[in-house]
Enzyme design. Structure first.
Site, PDB file in Angstrom:
ATOM      1  N   ASN A   5       0.873  -1.178   0.000  1.00 54.60           N
ATOM      2  CA  ASN A   5       0.000   0.000   0.000  1.00 54.60           C
ATOM      3  C   ASN A   5       0.906   1.221   0.000  1.00 54.60           C
ATOM      4  O   ASN A   5       1.461   1.586   1.039  1.00 54.60           O
ATOM      5  CB  ASN A   5      -0.889  -0.018   1.265  1.00 54.60           C
ATOM      6  CG  ASN A   5      -1.739   1.249   1.378  1.00 54.60           C
ATOM      7  OD1 ASN A   5      -1.834   2.026   0.423  1.00 54.60           O
ATOM      8  ND2 ASN A   5      -2.348   1.455   2.536  1.00 54.60           N
ATOM      9  N   TRP A   6       1.051   1.821  -1.169  1.00 52.67           N
ATOM     10  CA  TRP A   6       1.963   2.963  -1.283  1.00 52.67           C
ATOM     11  C   TRP A   6       1.372   4.239  -0.681  1.00 52.67           C
ATOM     12  O   TRP A   6       2.052   5.247  -0.583  1.00 52.67           O
ATOM     13  CB  TRP A   6       2.302   3.216  -2.755  1.00 52.67           C
ATOM     14  CG  TRP A   6       3.325   2.279  -3.315  1.00 52.67           C
ATOM     15  CD1 TRP A   6       3.907   1.209  -2.695  1.00 52.67           C
ATOM     16  CD2 TRP A   6       3.901   2.333  -4.631  1.00 52.67           C
ATOM     17  NE1 TRP A   6       4.801   0.604  -3.530  1.00 52.67           N
ATOM     18  CE2 TRP A   6       4.823   1.266  -4.723  1.00 52.67           C
ATOM     19  CE3 TRP A   6       3.736   3.164  -5.737  1.00 52.67           C
ATOM     20  CZ2 TRP A   6       5.567   1.031  -5.876  1.00 52.67           C
ATOM     21  CZ3 TRP A   6       4.469   2.924  -6.886  1.00 52.67           C
ATOM     22  CH2 TRP A   6       5.377   1.867  -6.957  1.00 52.67           C
ATOM     23  N   LYS A   7       0.087   4.203  -0.344  1.00 52.31           N
ATOM     24  CA  LYS A   7      -0.598   5.398   0.177  1.00 52.31           C
ATOM     25  C   LYS A   7      -0.336   6.579  -0.776  1.00 52.31           C
ATOM     26  O   LYS A   7      -0.258   6.369  -1.976  1.00 52.31           O
ATOM     27  CB  LYS A   7      -0.135   5.692   1.602  1.00 52.31           C
ATOM     28  CG  LYS A   7      -0.184   4.459   2.504  1.00 52.31           C
ATOM     29  CD  LYS A   7      -0.054   4.769   3.950  1.00 52.31           C
ATOM     30  CE  LYS A   7      -0.016   3.458   4.737  1.00 52.31           C
ATOM     31  NZ  LYS A   7      -0.165   3.643   6.158  1.00 52.31           N
ATOM     32  N   HIS A  60      -9.791   1.394   4.247  1.00 49.56           N
ATOM     33  CA  HIS A  60      -8.587   1.630   5.055  1.00 49.56           C
ATOM     34  C   HIS A  60      -8.903   2.678   6.119  1.00 49.56           C
ATOM     35  O   HIS A  60      -9.577   3.669   5.850  1.00 49.56           O
ATOM     36  CB  HIS A  60      -7.434   2.099   4.161  1.00 49.56           C
ATOM     37  CG  HIS A  60      -6.115   2.046   4.862  1.00 49.56           C
ATOM     38  ND1 HIS A  60      -5.759   2.961   5.827  1.00 49.56           N
ATOM     39  CD2 HIS A  60      -5.075   1.176   4.763  1.00 49.56           C
ATOM     40  CE1 HIS A  60      -4.551   2.649   6.285  1.00 49.56           C
ATOM     41  NE2 HIS A  60      -4.117   1.570   5.649  1.00 49.56           N
ATOM     42  N   GLU A 109      -7.267   4.979   7.426  1.00 51.72           N
ATOM     43  CA  GLU A 109      -6.862   6.364   7.150  1.00 51.72           C
ATOM     44  C   GLU A 109      -7.936   7.085   6.347  1.00 51.72           C
ATOM     45  O   GLU A 109      -8.194   8.279   6.551  1.00 51.72           O
ATOM     46  CB  GLU A 109      -5.516   6.383   6.404  1.00 51.72           C
ATOM     47  CG  GLU A 109      -4.358   6.020   7.322  1.00 51.72           C
ATOM     48  CD  GLU A 109      -3.098   5.566   6.597  1.00 51.72           C
ATOM     49  OE1 GLU A 109      -3.040   5.632   5.359  1.00 51.72           O
ATOM     50  OE2 GLU A 109      -2.174   5.129   7.298  1.00 51.72           O
ATOM     51  N   GLU A 112      -6.326  -5.032  10.212  1.00 48.64           N
ATOM     52  CA  GLU A 112      -5.383  -3.944  10.436  1.00 48.64           C
ATOM     53  C   GLU A 112      -5.726  -3.221  11.728  1.00 48.64           C
ATOM     54  O   GLU A 112      -6.506  -2.248  11.709  1.00 48.64           O
ATOM     55  CB  GLU A 112      -5.473  -2.940   9.286  1.00 48.64           C
ATOM     56  CG  GLU A 112      -5.175  -3.529   7.933  1.00 48.64           C
ATOM     57  CD  GLU A 112      -4.284  -2.605   7.143  1.00 48.64           C
ATOM     58  OE1 GLU A 112      -3.271  -3.078   6.640  1.00 48.64           O
ATOM     59  OE2 GLU A 112      -4.576  -1.400   7.070  1.00 48.64           O
ATOM     60  N   GLY A 153       1.547   2.070  10.929  1.00 49.08           N
ATOM     61  CA  GLY A 153       2.533   3.151  10.882  1.00 49.08           C
ATOM     62  C   GLY A 153       3.165   3.489  12.220  1.00 49.08           C
ATOM     63  O   GLY A 153       3.844   4.511  12.340  1.00 49.08           O
ATOM     64  N   SER A 156       2.518  -2.350  10.604  1.00 51.89           N
ATOM     65  CA  SER A 156       3.940  -2.391  10.981  1.00 51.89           C
ATOM     66  C   SER A 156       4.599  -3.731  10.695  1.00 51.89           C
ATOM     67  O   SER A 156       5.466  -4.186  11.450  1.00 51.89           O
ATOM     68  CB  SER A 156       4.112  -2.000  12.461  1.00 51.89           C
ATOM     69  OG  SER A 156       3.722  -0.653  12.653  1.00 51.89           O
TER      70      SER A 156
HETATM   71  C1  PEP Z   1      -1.270   0.169   6.048  1.00 49.44           C
HETATM   72  O1  PEP Z   1      -1.379   1.370   5.939  1.00 49.44           O
HETATM   73  O2  PEP Z   1      -2.099  -0.571   5.512  1.00 49.44           O
HETATM   74  C2  PEP Z   1      -0.162  -0.370   6.816  1.00 49.44           C
HETATM   75  C3  PEP Z   1      -0.229  -1.612   7.189  1.00 49.44           C
HETATM   76  O3  PEP Z   1       0.862   0.493   7.080  1.00 49.44           O
HETATM   77  P1  PEP Z   1       2.248   0.152   7.830  1.00 49.44           P
HETATM   78  O4  PEP Z   1       2.784  -1.112   7.230  1.00 49.44           O
HETATM   79  O5  PEP Z   1       3.117   1.336   7.543  1.00 49.44           O
HETATM   80  O6  PEP Z   1       1.917   0.005   9.279  1.00 49.44           O
END
Ligand code: PEP
Length: 259
Positions: A14-16, A100, A102, A172, A178, A217
């Site tokens: 997931n490049w966001k 997601h 976010e 998640e 993050g 993470s």
């Molecule tokens: C995500 O945003 O889906 C995610 C898992 O981010 P990270 O790996 O940076 O925690």
């Protein structure tokens, strides 16, 4: 897309809202050279909309799939700023991240909205990657299963549990995204079992066609321990997917824990 001859593990980047043409080019080149030949792991890259054409040009025919991070719940029409499922299909997207946290937080996406998007994706043959998970406060209050159950029920109540066939759910925990603080294998295992139990109300074929990933993470150091857990079918990876070496480490972990 179906999961016939399904890979055992998925690792989804997931490049966001990161990247630019030059950086993406270098990163995708590395993905292609290092990750095209994995035998049991499907690698997927979910890029920002403007880079779907670039992902398609670089990844077509490589075995690495690509997709987006959202789609519109409407098919087309006067919805300024939205991007439809058909537009994603025009650029070869086979996957889309939905719900997601976010987005749910920043853009007030309701569970019902996400459910509608889930169906639109399915209708267009795009595999939805549905994100579910609890906040730290919810975990500390012991209501994490209630929260995740409610997120799944939003879809089940509208469309039935069968719509989860050939889809991906990513657990998640919001407190792990993050933060550098991943769920422990035991925490992840318990929630994955819960999700599986809810979605398995149909039959065994159905069970095998739903993949349940862990996200939050994941890094090259913890990936193997997490991916070895029964019922964890791979990972959704944010930060570490932007670093070719770290992402490769995570994909190799998925590959090496195949039975
Ligand atoms: C995500 O945003 O889906 C995610 C898992 O981010 P990270 O790996 O940076 O925690």
């Amino acid at each position: 897309m179906t999961h016939t001859n399904t890979p055992r593990k998925y690792v989804i980047a997931n490049w966001k809202m990161h990247g630019d043409l030059a950086h993406n080019q270098a990163l995708l080149d590395r993905y292609v050279s290092q990750l095209s030949d994995l035998k049991g792991t499907q690698v997927v890259v979910c890029v920002p909309y403007p880079y779907l054409a670039q992902a398609q040009a670089k990844l077509q025919g490589t075995g690495i799939a690509w997709g987006a991070q959202n789609l519109a719940k409407n098919e087309d029409g006067p919805f300024t700023g939205e991007v439809s499922a058909q537009m994603l299909c025009d650029f070869g997207s086979q996957y889309v991240i939905l719900g997601h946290s976010e987005r749910a937080t920043a853009y007030c996406e309701s569970d019902e909205n996400i459910a509608q998007k889930f169906m639109v994706a399915k209708k267009h043959g795009i595999t939805p990657i549905l994100c579910v998970g609890e906040t730290l406060i919810e975990r500390e209050a012991g209501v994490m299963e209630l929260k995740v159950g409610k997120q799944l029920d939003a879809i089940i109540d509208l469309y039935g549990v069968e719509v989860f066939q050939n889809t991906i759910v990513s657990y998640e925990p919001i407190w792990a995204i993050g933060t550098g603080l991943a769920a422990t294998p035991d925490q992840a295992k318990a929630m994955h079992l819960f999700i599986k139990g809810k979605l398995m109300q149909v039959n065994a074929t159905h069970e095998n066609s739903v993949k349940i990933l862990y996200g939050g993470s994941v890094n090259p150091q913890n990936a193997l321990q997490l991916f070895m857990v029964e019922h964890i079918d791979g990972g959704l990876v944010g930060k570490c997917s932007l670093n070719a070496q770290e992402f490769e480490g995570i994909c190799q972990a998925a590959e090496s824990c195949q039975e």
